[in-house]
Write an enzyme that holds these catalytic residues in place. Sequence first.
Site, PDB file in Angstrom:
ATOM      1  N   SER A 142       0.704  -1.277   0.585  1.00  0.00           N
ATOM      2  CA  SER A 142       0.042   0.165  -0.223  1.00  0.00           C
ATOM      3  C   SER A 142       0.411   0.969   0.124  1.00  0.00           C
ATOM      4  O   SER A 142       1.753   0.765   0.435  1.00  0.00           O
ATOM      5  CB  SER A 142      -0.979  -0.104   1.468  1.00  0.00           C
ATOM      6  OG  SER A 142      -1.697   1.602   1.469  1.00  0.00           O
ATOM      7  N   TYR A 155      -1.285  -1.169  10.562  1.00  0.00           N
ATOM      8  CA  TYR A 155      -2.100  -1.249   8.669  1.00  0.00           C
ATOM      9  C   TYR A 155      -0.855  -0.496   8.781  1.00  0.00           C
ATOM     10  O   TYR A 155      -0.124  -1.626   7.892  1.00  0.00           O
ATOM     11  CB  TYR A 155      -3.065  -0.879   8.651  1.00  0.00           C
ATOM     12  CG  TYR A 155      -3.129  -1.554   7.618  1.00  0.00           C
ATOM     13  CD1 TYR A 155      -4.074  -2.367   7.428  1.00  0.00           C
ATOM     14  CD2 TYR A 155      -3.212   0.116   6.086  1.00  0.00           C
ATOM     15  CE1 TYR A 155      -4.013  -2.783   6.033  1.00  0.00           C
ATOM     16  CE2 TYR A 155      -3.543  -0.413   4.392  1.00  0.00           C
ATOM     17  CZ  TYR A 155      -3.951  -1.270   5.033  1.00  0.00           C
ATOM     18  OH  TYR A 155      -3.622  -1.809   3.442  1.00  0.00           O
TER      19      TYR A 155
END
Length: 249
Positions: A142, A155
Site C-alpha cells: 500500500s 496497518y
Amino acid sequence: MDLNGRMALVTGGGAGIGREITLQLLEKGARVMMVGRDASRMATLSTSFAGKLSFIQADLSVFSEQQRVVHEVTELCPDLSILINNAGVQINLPEIGLGDAGHAEHLQAEISLNLLAPVTLGFGLMPLLAKQSSAAIVNISSGLALAPMRAAPVYSATKAGLSMFSRGLRYRCEDAAPSIRVVDVIVPTVDTDMSRDRTIAKIAPTEAAKAVVQGLIKDQDEVWVARAKLLRILYRLNPRSVYRMLRNG
C-alpha cells in the site's frame, strides 16, 4: 510470464481486489486456488468455473491455519507457479486517543494476516515454486508503506514491513531460486469493504487487479498502481509532503 495454463494461489480471493485478480487470471487461461474465510462466497464463485477454480477455507490470521494452507497447497497443487498474497485487514483507531482503544486482540490478528501470513506462505511454498521453470510471489502492499496514517498505524507498519520483506525475499530468490520473481505491488486506496468509510478518492478493484496481472505478464519487480506512481515521485522529492498528505488518510 505467460499466464495461460499456470496454477495460481490467491489469498483473499473471494472478494475485493482478490476476486478481481482471480477473475482476470482465469481470463488469461490460468487455474486458480482461492484462500479465504468465507466458504459460501468462494463456493458460489467456483461453481462458475468448474475445473478451473477451487478454494481452501482458512483464517490466515491464525498461524496454524497458515501452516495448514502451505501443506494442503503443496499436496493439491504440485504445479503451483504463482502465489499472490492479497488478504489483508485494516483496523482503524480513533483519530485521537491514548492506547489501543481496546483493539489489542484485533491488532495482533492484523499483524498476523497482513505480514506473518505472507511470510509463512512465501517461505513455505518457495520449495514448490522453485520446481517450476518460472514462478512468482506477489505481495500486495500500500501507499501507506511509505507514510503512515494516524488512524491506522499498525496497518501502515505491516505494509511497510511487507514491502521490505518483498525486497529481502527477492534477494534470497536471486541467490537460491532465480526462477522465482518476487513482486511488490503498491496500491492506493481501493474501493472495497475495507475502505467503505473513507471519503478520499478510490480506484476500482478491477483497475488494481489489472495492474497486478499486467505486472506479472511484464515480469516487473515493482508495480506502482494509479496514483501510487505519483506518490512514489513525491516521496523521492519531498518525503515530508507525503507524510503530511497521508497523515489523516
